[in-house]
Design an enzyme around this catalytic site. Structure first.
Site, PDB file in Angstrom:
ATOM      1  N   ILE A 218      48.119  47.589 -18.075  1.00 27.18           N
ATOM      2  CA  ILE A 218      48.251  48.716 -17.151  1.00 27.18           C
ATOM      3  C   ILE A 218      46.953  48.915 -16.352  1.00 27.18           C
ATOM      4  CG2 ILE A 218      48.532  51.230 -17.066  1.00 27.18           C
ATOM      5  CD1 ILE A 218      50.441  50.941 -19.516  1.00 27.18           C
ATOM      6  N   ASP A 237      35.586  47.170 -18.884  1.00 22.16           N
ATOM      7  CA  ASP A 237      36.241  46.769 -20.135  1.00 22.16           C
ATOM      8  C   ASP A 237      35.164  46.267 -21.094  1.00 22.16           C
ATOM      9  OD1 ASP A 237      38.249  45.695 -22.084  1.00 22.16           O
ATOM     10  OD2 ASP A 237      39.630  46.021 -20.410  1.00 22.16           O
ATOM     11  N   VAL A 261      33.714  51.894 -23.964  1.00 22.77           N
ATOM     12  CA  VAL A 261      33.740  53.302 -23.543  1.00 22.77           C
ATOM     13  C   VAL A 261      33.306  54.263 -24.657  1.00 22.77           C
ATOM     14  CG1 VAL A 261      35.443  53.061 -21.684  1.00 22.77           C
ATOM     15  CG2 VAL A 261      36.229  53.554 -24.022  1.00 22.77           C
ATOM     16  N   ALA A 288      41.532  52.931 -20.888  1.00 17.84           N
ATOM     17  CA  ALA A 288      41.272  52.155 -22.113  1.00 17.84           C
ATOM     18  C   ALA A 288      41.913  52.859 -23.296  1.00 17.84           C
ATOM     19  CB  ALA A 288      39.767  52.006 -22.334  1.00 17.84           C
ATOM     20  N   GLY A 289      42.640  52.098 -24.098  1.00 15.06           N
ATOM     21  CA  GLY A 289      43.291  52.717 -25.249  1.00 15.06           C
ATOM     22  C   GLY A 289      43.662  51.663 -26.259  1.00 15.06           C
ATOM     23  N   TYR A 352      47.437  57.857 -33.100  1.00 12.62           N
ATOM     24  CA  TYR A 352      47.621  57.629 -31.656  1.00 12.62           C
ATOM     25  C   TYR A 352      48.146  58.904 -30.979  1.00 12.62           C
ATOM     26  CZ  TYR A 352      49.320  55.061 -27.492  1.00 12.62           C
ATOM     27  OH  TYR A 352      49.552  54.597 -26.227  1.00 12.62           O
TER      28      TYR A 352
HETATM   29  P1  NAD Z   1      46.406  46.854 -23.445  1.00  8.52           P
HETATM   30  O1  NAD Z   1      46.093  46.745 -24.905  1.00  8.52           O
HETATM   31  O2  NAD Z   1      47.200  45.753 -22.823  1.00  8.52           O
HETATM   32  O3  NAD Z   1      45.054  47.036 -22.605  1.00  8.52           O
HETATM   33  C1  NAD Z   1      44.056  47.963 -22.979  1.00  8.52           C
HETATM   34  C2  NAD Z   1      42.729  47.546 -22.395  1.00  8.52           C
HETATM   35  O4  NAD Z   1      41.748  48.499 -22.850  1.00  8.52           O
HETATM   36  C3  NAD Z   1      42.281  46.170 -22.880  1.00  8.52           C
HETATM   37  O5  NAD Z   1      41.836  45.388 -21.795  1.00  8.52           O
HETATM   38  C4  NAD Z   1      41.145  46.485 -23.837  1.00  8.52           C
HETATM   39  O6  NAD Z   1      40.154  45.471 -23.923  1.00  8.52           O
HETATM   40  C5  NAD Z   1      40.591  47.782 -23.243  1.00  8.52           C
HETATM   41  N1  NAD Z   1      39.821  48.532 -24.236  1.00  8.52           N
HETATM   42  C6  NAD Z   1      40.162  48.803 -25.530  1.00  8.52           C
HETATM   43  N2  NAD Z   1      39.156  49.448 -26.140  1.00  8.52           N
HETATM   44  C7  NAD Z   1      38.151  49.589 -25.225  1.00  8.52           C
HETATM   45  C8  NAD Z   1      36.868  50.168 -25.273  1.00  8.52           C
HETATM   46  N3  NAD Z   1      36.394  50.720 -26.411  1.00  8.52           N
HETATM   47  N4  NAD Z   1      36.106  50.149 -24.154  1.00  8.52           N
HETATM   48  C9  NAD Z   1      36.582  49.575 -23.009  1.00  8.52           C
HETATM   49  N5  NAD Z   1      37.789  49.011 -22.910  1.00  8.52           N
HETATM   50  C10 NAD Z   1      38.579  49.007 -24.014  1.00  8.52           C
HETATM   51  O7  NAD Z   1      47.115  48.269 -23.276  1.00  8.52           O
HETATM   52  P2  NAD Z   1      48.122  48.810 -22.137  1.00  8.52           P
HETATM   53  O8  NAD Z   1      49.496  48.671 -22.655  1.00  8.52           O
HETATM   54  O9  NAD Z   1      47.761  48.241 -20.824  1.00  8.52           O
HETATM   55  O10 NAD Z   1      47.765  50.372 -22.207  1.00  8.52           O
HETATM   56  C11 NAD Z   1      46.857  51.006 -21.315  1.00  8.52           C
HETATM   57  C12 NAD Z   1      46.860  52.502 -21.608  1.00  8.52           C
HETATM   58  O11 NAD Z   1      48.188  53.011 -21.503  1.00  8.52           O
HETATM   59  C13 NAD Z   1      46.393  52.853 -23.019  1.00  8.52           C
HETATM   60  O12 NAD Z   1      45.647  54.052 -22.973  1.00  8.52           O
HETATM   61  C14 NAD Z   1      47.692  53.064 -23.762  1.00  8.52           C
HETATM   62  O13 NAD Z   1      47.522  53.912 -24.875  1.00  8.52           O
HETATM   63  C15 NAD Z   1      48.547  53.702 -22.683  1.00  8.52           C
HETATM   64  N6  NAD Z   1      49.985  53.565 -22.937  1.00  8.52           N
HETATM   65  C16 NAD Z   1      50.608  52.349 -22.942  1.00  8.52           C
HETATM   66  C17 NAD Z   1      51.982  52.278 -23.189  1.00  8.52           C
HETATM   67  C18 NAD Z   1      52.746  50.978 -23.184  1.00  8.52           C
HETATM   68  O14 NAD Z   1      53.966  51.013 -23.381  1.00  8.52           O
HETATM   69  N7  NAD Z   1      52.126  49.851 -22.947  1.00  8.52           N
HETATM   70  C19 NAD Z   1      52.693  53.442 -23.454  1.00  8.52           C
HETATM   71  C20 NAD Z   1      52.029  54.655 -23.464  1.00  8.52           C
HETATM   72  C21 NAD Z   1      50.676  54.698 -23.186  1.00  8.52           C
END
Ligand code: NAD
Length: 446
Positions: A218, A237, A261, A288-289, A352
């Site tokens: 995302i 990142d 972060v 970031a998550g 979470y």
């Molecule tokens: P993902 O795991 O594909 O990507 C997350 C990115 O965050 C990764 O590139 C990772 O390296 C980076 N990251 C993790 N910890 C970090 C840190 N300490 N410092 C800097 N960067 C860091 O996740 P995604 O699916 O793209 O999700 C992005 C956001 O959307 C997150 O906050 C997630 O909780 C939220 N979200 C996702 C979904 C889903 O269905 N995919 C649903 C609800 C919420």
């Protein structure tokens, strides 16, 4: 990530079979491409009074749409706008709502229904509040009845906000456009007439944005979308994702900042990078998550603490650094990634959901601190989005999770990115401390 089922039920023999068996038939969603017209057909604007007339005037005048005020037989409307801000009694709902009902069967695929109403508050006369709150239930139910990738969403105006305020128009354009493909059944509050009407093609021109977690998923899509809208993007990142991060930063002609972060000085480092390399900072997207799922009975302190540290504590610390710096004061925007898990709850995700519920509380309480600078803080709550995060969910659970919403499919990263871009735009200046779900009207939660 591909949804094989969606492809199968939309092609050849398997399409026929799915229909005969009564299986879910998710429709491919139309996504935004630059240069695409706002709507590919006429728009029906229903509702009586000077406010609905003013709105119809903007749509036909400024936006050059073919606006009808009553259904014309034989017309397949690309959108229906129900301007219901002047209601004073539930009796007044029947005329415009039943009139909308007459055109629903002939709506083309990917059409839009948008309601505009006023928020019901305790000071209202009971009949006024009943009419206003009635729109809420009406819209959520109507969205569940639409088919073929069509969506229904609502804009809820606070008492003094005119229907032509920038954020009302911004939200209306967003909901009408293909940018909101996976936003369905949502009611977005507009709290004030703040904000400004931008160049709709380049709404973020001249703005500098930082996106955390931008190396993939995302976050990478948010970087792409903000850059498309004219922003200069700083992609952040962890060092371990350095190579992917550089690819994204180069693609969007921005800069990369390798940073965890959770570092105590993350806010200062972001600001220093932004000021040194780009001369300013206007938009922060906390994306970031991480997930570390376990039932609470089996939760280790490490799993609990790491999720809270990345998903919420880091955001609080970074915001505090920016807000006290004096360098984040030109209509700044904070957009944070929450999750439907933080609203409805999800088994195995107490950590979470605590962090994502925390994000929602944080933006609500941060927004007033930014108001003096024309700034906002809002959250986006994705449902099931096709990324590496959700690819880790066991196959059967994943299949079911995808279908549990009105659009019967998972969203794409770009759906979240478009919503973030809207909330980061000058047009969203009157949307303050809100949560906008990108979940296809997920059946769980509000
Ligand atoms: P993902 O795991 O594909 O990507 C997350 C990115 O965050 C990764 O590139 C990772 O390296 C980076 N990251 C993790 N910890 C970090 C840190 N300490 N410092 C800097 N960067 C860091 O996740 P995604 O699916 O793209 O999700 C992005 C956001 O959307 C997150 O906050 C997630 O909780 C939220 N979200 C996702 C979904 C889903 O269905 N995919 C649903 C609800 C919420």
């Amino acid at each position: 990530m591909t949804d094989t089922y969606l492809n199968l039920v939309n092609s050849g023999v398997t399409k026929k079979l799915a229909k005969q068996l009564g299986l879910p038939q998710p429709a491919p969603l139309r996504r935004y491409e630059p240069g695409q017209p706002l709507l590919t057909g006429s728009v029906l604007v229903l509702g009586r009074g000077p406010e609905s007339d003013a709105l119809a005037g903007v749509l036909s005048g400024d936006w050059d749409l073919d606006v009808h005020r009553h259904p014309t037989p034989g017309t397949r409307y690309a959108a229906v706008v129900l301007a219901l801000t002047e209601l004073t009694h539930p009796d007044q709902l029947s005329e415009p709502v039943l009139e909308a009902g007459t055109v629903l069967k002939s709506l083309p695929r990917g059409s839009r229904v948008v309601t505009l109403s006023r928020s019901a508050v305790a000071d209202d006369a009971p009949a006024v509040a009943a009419a206003r709150q009635g729109v809420d239930g009406l819209l959520r139910s109507l969205a569940k009845e639409l088919r073929g990738g069509s969506t229904g969403n609502g804009i809820v105006l606070a008492a003094d906000v005119p229907v032509t305020a920038p954020s009302v128009l911004g939200a209306l354009r967003f909901f009408l456009s293909a940018k909101s493909a996976f936003v369905d059944g949502q009611l977005l509050g507009v709290d004030s007439a703040a904000g400004s009407v931008p160049d709709w093609d380049q709404p973020l021109a001249g703005r500098v944005a930082v996106v955390t977690g931008a190396a993939r998923g995302i976050g990478a899509s948010i970087a792409d979308t903000l850059a498309r809208d004219g922003a200069t993007v700083i992609a952040v990142d962890v060092p371990a994702a350095g190579e992917q991060l550089t690819t994204v930063a180069n693609r969007v002609k921005g800069t990369a900042l390798q940073l965890d972060v959770t570092a105590p000085d993350a806010g200062a480092r972001i600001l220093e990078h932004a000021l040194q390399r780009h001369g300013r900072l206007d938009i922060v997207v906390h994306n970031a998550g991480i997930t570390r799922d376990k039932l609470l009975a089996n939760m280790s302190p490490d799993k609990w603490d790491s999720v809270l540290a990345v998903n919420i504590a880091s955001q609080l610390r970074i915001n505090e650094a920016l807000l006290t710096s004096g360098d984040f004061t030109d209509a700044p925007r904070i957009v944070s990634l929450a999750s439907t898990s933080g609203i409805a709850g999800n088994r195995g995700q107490t950590n979470y959901a605590a962090s994502k519920g925390g994000v929602i509380g944080m933006v609500r309480a941060t927004a007033p601190l930014l108001e003096a600078f024309g700034g906002t803080a809002n959250a986006v709550a994705p449902g099931f989005i096709e990324t590496e995060m959700t690819a880790r969910i066991p196959a059967l659970t994943r299949q079911v999770a995808r279908r549990l919403n009105s659009l019967q499919q998972g969203g794409q990263p770009v759906d979240v990115a478009e919503t973030v871009a809207f909330l980061a735009s000058p047009a969203a200046g009157g949307v303050v401390g809100r949560v906008l779900r990108v979940c296809g009207q997920n059946m769980v939660g509000q």
